[in-house]
Design an enzyme around this catalytic site. Structure first.
Site, PDB file in Angstrom:
ATOM      1  N   HIS A 131       0.846  -1.191   0.000  1.00 45.17           N
ATOM      2  CA  HIS A 131       0.000   0.000   0.000  1.00 45.17           C
ATOM      3  C   HIS A 131       0.884   1.245   0.000  1.00 45.17           C
ATOM      4  O   HIS A 131       2.090   1.190   0.217  1.00 45.17           O
ATOM      5  CB  HIS A 131      -0.921   0.022   1.226  1.00 45.17           C
ATOM      6  N   LYS A 135      -0.278   5.015   4.667  1.00 43.46           N
ATOM      7  CA  LYS A 135      -1.127   4.108   5.433  1.00 43.46           C
ATOM      8  C   LYS A 135      -0.637   3.980   6.866  1.00 43.46           C
ATOM      9  O   LYS A 135       0.539   3.737   7.119  1.00 43.46           O
ATOM     10  CB  LYS A 135      -1.164   2.741   4.754  1.00 43.46           C
TER      11      LYS A 135
END
Ligand code: NAD
Ligand SMILES: O=C(O)C1=N[C@H](C(=O)O)CCC1
EC number: 1.17.1.8
Length: 235
Positions: A131, A135
């Protein structure tokens, strides 16, 4: 529908776009600085905030009589508390670690493959999730759901972050650039390797699923997940 957004970041803004395109009205955009929350103006709330605020946001909506859809991850150790509160106030709550149709199909594919592999005794599993660098939580909620799916179909007992033992599913988290979300399940054996992969090209699939879930939950009572919304096959 009149929608209250809890969290107006990357997901909140994408959800706003998709909701308005589907004819809905955004009546509140709540963040950490909000002091007044107009529950009475909302038909439904959608929470994509931060791990630290999700539980209070969700419980506040439920207490305010507002059905709530949450996609915020990183708070699942308190899921039982939220479920109990929802049942106590006879509210409606839907959580999904991932709202995209593609990932929910991937969840079913993952369980099927795990069940077949279990009978072989030949392969060791690993999960890799990648990701964007912004995050806050690791591993991803999606990866946790994938690990739970594997555990439900095999003799693995639990998952571990960035390491594994003979009876644990290792989840390796990678943070790179602006990656929306890529998940890979790999089964490695002595003579070959099997892997399945899902790659999100943007946040659009997550946001669309969340809005569809918000449309679905209207008029309902109870605790739900995305399988209830999508009617996918699988046990
Ligand atoms: N379930 C899914 O399909 C899915 C998909 C994408 C992201 N997510 C999750 O959604 C969450 C948000 O992701 P993002 O990329 O939009 O993050 P983001 O950081 O862009 O947005 C989060 C927002 O929450 C706000 N916030 C902070 N405290 C708050 C509070 N008390 N109340 C309301 N808002 C508050 C922040 O101002 C921020 O703008 C993360 O937990 C992420 O893992 C889930
Ligand atoms: O961008 C994020 O953050 C995402 N979070 C969810 C997760 O933790 O699985 C879904 C994928 C994107």
């Amino acid at each position: 529908m009149k929608i209250g957004l809890f969290g107006y970041g990357k997901m909140g803004k994408m959800i706003e776009q998709i909701a308005q395109n589907r004819g809905h009205e955004i009546v509140a955009r709540i963040d950490e600085n909000s002091t007044e929350i107009p529950y009475g103006d909302m038909d439904v709330a959608i929470d994509f905030s931060v791990p630290e605020s999700a539980v209070s946001n969700i419980k506040g909506c439920l207490s305010g009589g507002v059905p709530v859809v949450s996609g915020t991850t990183g708070w699942l150790e308190k899921f039982g508390e939220v479920r109990d509160h929802c049942l106590k106030v006879q509210g409606a709550f839907l959580y999904a670690s991932n709202f995209s149709l593609g990932v929910n199909i991937f969840f079913e594919l993952n369980r099927m493959l795990a069940g077949m592999i279990q009978n072989s005794g030949e392969y060791k599993v690993r999960i890799d999730e990648t990701h964007h660098i912004h995050k806050l939580d690791a591993p991803s909620g999606t990866a946790i759901t994938l690990a739970e799916g594997i555990i439900s179909q095999t003799d693995y007992k639990q998952w571990e972050l960035n390491k594994g033992n003979v009876d644990t599913v290792p989840i390796h988290s990678h943070r790179e650039g602006e990656v929306p979300g890529t998940h890979v399940i790999t089964y490695s054996g002595s003579v070959d390797e099997i892997s399945i992969r899902h790659e999100a090209f943007s946040r659009e699939g997550f946001a669309l699923g969340a809005v569809v879930a918000a449309e679905w939950i209207l008029g309902k009572q109870g605790v739900f997940n995305m399988k209830d919304v999508l009617n996918l096959g699988g046990k």
